[in-house]
Design a protein around this motif. Structure first.
Motif, PDB file in Angstrom:
ATOM      1  N   ALA A  11       0.824  -1.197   0.000  1.00 35.02           N
ATOM      2  CA  ALA A  11       0.000   0.000   0.000  1.00 35.02           C
ATOM      3  C   ALA A  11       0.860   1.250   0.000  1.00 35.02           C
ATOM      4  O   ALA A  11       0.593   2.224  -0.703  1.00 35.02           O
ATOM      5  N   ALA A  12       1.928   1.203   0.785  1.00 27.98           N
ATOM      6  CA  ALA A  12       2.818   2.360   0.845  1.00 27.98           C
ATOM      7  C   ALA A  12       3.476   2.612  -0.499  1.00 27.98           C
ATOM      8  O   ALA A  12       3.594   3.742  -0.967  1.00 27.98           O
ATOM      9  N   LEU A  13       3.905   1.531  -1.160  1.00 27.24           N
ATOM     10  CA  LEU A  13       4.562   1.688  -2.454  1.00 27.24           C
ATOM     11  C   LEU A  13       3.575   2.106  -3.531  1.00 27.24           C
ATOM     12  O   LEU A  13       3.927   2.822  -4.473  1.00 27.24           O
ATOM     13  N   ALA A  17       4.718   8.340  -1.796  1.00 30.55           N
ATOM     14  CA  ALA A  17       5.890   8.706  -2.585  1.00 30.55           C
ATOM     15  C   ALA A  17       6.952   7.630  -2.462  1.00 30.55           C
ATOM     16  O   ALA A  17       7.068   6.965  -1.441  1.00 30.55           O
ATOM     17  N   GLU A  18       7.717   7.468  -3.540  1.00 25.87           N
ATOM     18  CA  GLU A  18       8.783   6.477  -3.568  1.00 25.87           C
ATOM     19  C   GLU A  18      10.106   7.171  -3.837  1.00 25.87           C
ATOM     20  O   GLU A  18      10.169   8.155  -4.575  1.00 25.87           O
ATOM     21  N   GLU A 331      12.488   9.898  -7.871  1.00 28.08           N
ATOM     22  CA  GLU A 331      13.576  10.592  -7.198  1.00 28.08           C
ATOM     23  C   GLU A 331      14.719   9.610  -6.926  1.00 28.08           C
ATOM     24  O   GLU A 331      14.514   8.543  -6.365  1.00 28.08           O
ATOM     25  N   VAL A 332      15.925   9.999  -7.355  1.00 31.67           N
ATOM     26  CA  VAL A 332      17.115   9.176  -7.208  1.00 31.67           C
ATOM     27  C   VAL A 332      18.219  10.030  -6.603  1.00 31.67           C
ATOM     28  O   VAL A 332      18.373  11.202  -6.964  1.00 31.67           O
ATOM     29  N   ASP A 333      18.978   9.457  -5.705  1.00 28.62           N
ATOM     30  CA  ASP A 333      20.104  10.177  -5.114  1.00 28.62           C
ATOM     31  C   ASP A 333      21.015  10.719  -6.216  1.00 28.62           C
ATOM     32  O   ASP A 333      21.378   9.998  -7.146  1.00 28.62           O
ATOM     33  N   TYR A 334      21.382  11.996  -6.111  1.00 31.72           N
ATOM     34  CA  TYR A 334      22.144  12.658  -7.174  1.00 31.72           C
ATOM     35  C   TYR A 334      23.517  12.035  -7.390  1.00 31.72           C
ATOM     36  O   TYR A 334      24.139  12.218  -8.441  1.00 31.72           O
ATOM     37  N   LYS A 362      17.970   0.959  -3.039  1.00 35.01           N
ATOM     38  CA  LYS A 362      16.721   0.226  -2.772  1.00 35.01           C
ATOM     39  C   LYS A 362      15.553   1.186  -2.825  1.00 35.01           C
ATOM     40  O   LYS A 362      15.656   2.331  -2.384  1.00 35.01           O
ATOM     41  N   LEU A 363      14.430   0.708  -3.340  1.00 35.44           N
ATOM     42  CA  LEU A 363      13.218   1.499  -3.397  1.00 35.44           C
ATOM     43  C   LEU A 363      12.579   1.552  -2.016  1.00 35.44           C
ATOM     44  O   LEU A 363      12.333   0.517  -1.398  1.00 35.44           O
ATOM     45  N   ALA A 364      12.302   2.766  -1.544  1.00 37.37           N
ATOM     46  CA  ALA A 364      11.724   2.955  -0.217  1.00 37.37           C
ATOM     47  C   ALA A 364      10.525   3.874  -0.326  1.00 37.37           C
ATOM     48  O   ALA A 364      10.493   4.798  -1.147  1.00 37.37           O
TER      49      ALA A 364
END
Length: 366
Positions: A11-13, A17-18, A331-334, A362-364
């Motif tokens: 549900a969260a995913l 937001a991911e 969104e991905v770490d720069y 990892k997708l969070a």
């Protein structure tokens, strides 16, 4: 039946937001870690394998985790991996340039196996039944866990030059239905005199990519028989992801001078129909993930140079779709970058991506 915790995570995913968070980053001044393949057979066990370069010398290396990526250990397999396949959290195989290795304790120990020549990748249905694909039309099968191999005649059936034909991908949707993908691309005479595209951009801009023979073999009886089909197309099929319900995703990559770096196709592997669902000039897709709940993810690199793509790392880009029509950039770490990226999904709530530059995310859910 899914647990309550699993439903909460889904549900969260699905509705929150991911964000892709870095779990491992090899940031050493005097060494570089290059990853070739990536696997998470369960939500806790994962491995990324390749090689470590120190003082211009390369040696085998792999990252392993037993807690879902919270902690990673650097180990040194016997040889540099080309690809990995894990049947479960202990049993797996590693293809190298010099053969095939088997582990029964998730990489703590490796035992050399008999290997077909020219092997690039393996797939095992269980501990005994498996297939190996590779160069020179190589398709082999085993029924004893890799101790002996028999060549599959269907792999030799397509009328293509043996020396320039390779099978590079194999995937099963379930115990009975699977696909093998490959191509045939004899070199043109003029290719031998050419500089790399990035060294001679003017000449490269006027160069056309020539069609290749794309070869697919499908089975509907658990690999007892394979049916080959051949078509002419631009690019190479480098990834195929299959779901048990008949859905699939295929990634096609093109040469550096082609108008598009890649295309992604939605596949109905039971009917053979396909339709393009994604392509962008500024996104070079190198892998895809297809989840049981309908979500799809693409891993891409932002090319350095759009007219002529330079052979240097670019920023990691991840995209998601729920309908194969609209793709949302995530969104991905720069700091995440690489030349290629690989996705691994243990289940719908546990998804990772690794780049060849030694980074794992990892997708969070936010």
């Amino acid at each position: 039946m899914r647990t309550l915790a699993g439903l909460v995570a889904l549900a969260a995913l699905g509705f929150g937001a991911e964000r892709w968070r870095i779990q491992y980053f090899h940031d050493e001044d005097e060494s570089t870690l290059t990853l070739a393949d990536f696997s998470f057979p369960t939500r806790s066990r994962g491995m990324a394998a390749g090689f470590l370069t120190e003082k211009r010398r390369e040696r085998p290396a792999a990252l392993v985790t037993s807690d879902g990526g919270e902690h990673w250990a650097l180990i040194h397999p016997p040889q540099i991996a080309l690809s990995l396949f894990f049947l479960n959290e202990t049993l797996g195989w590693m293809v190298t340039g010099d053969g095939l290795w088997k582990t029964e304790d998730f990489g703590s120990n490796w035992k050399r196996q008999n290997s077909p020549a020219d092997c690039l990748r393996v797939w095992f249905r269980d501990a005994n039944r498996g297939w190996a694909v590779g160069l020179r039309k190589s398709i082999h099968e085993t029924s004893d866990g890799g101790r002996t191999w028999t060549r599959v005649a269907a792999g030799d059936a397509p009328k293509a030059n043996l020396e320039f034909t390779a099978y590079s991908w194999i995937s099963f949707a379930n115990e009975r239905e699977g696909l093998i993908a490959g191509w045939s691309s004899p070199p043109r005479r003029s290719d031998r005199q050419r500089l790399p595209e990035w060294m001679d951009p003017e000449e490269a801009q006027g160069r056309r990519e020539w069609p290749k023979l794309a070869i697919l073999l499908d089975t509907r009886d658990g690999g007892a028989q394979w049916k080959p089909s051949v078509t002419s197309m631009f690019g190479r099929v480098t990834r195929i992801r299959l779901a048990p319900d008949g859905r699939g995703l295929g990634v096609v990559e093109f040469s550096d001078a082609f108008e598009w770096p890649s295309e992604v196709f939605r596949l109905d592997w039971r009917t053979g129909k396909s339709a393009r669902v994604f392509r962008r000039k500024d996104r070079a897709v190198t892998d895809a993930a297809l989840l049981p709940d309908g979500r799809a993810y693409l891993a891409a690199i932002e090319p350095q140079g759009l007219e002529i793509r330079l052979p240097v790392p670019g920023k990691l880009k991840l995209l998601r779709s729920d309908d194969f029509v609209q793709w949302q950039e995530m969104e991905v770490d720069y700091r995440a970058y690489g030349r290629r990226a690989m996705l691994a999904a243990a289940d719908a709530a546990h998804i990772w991506v690794a780049t060849d530059a030694g980074m794992i995310l990892k997708l969070a859910a936010e």
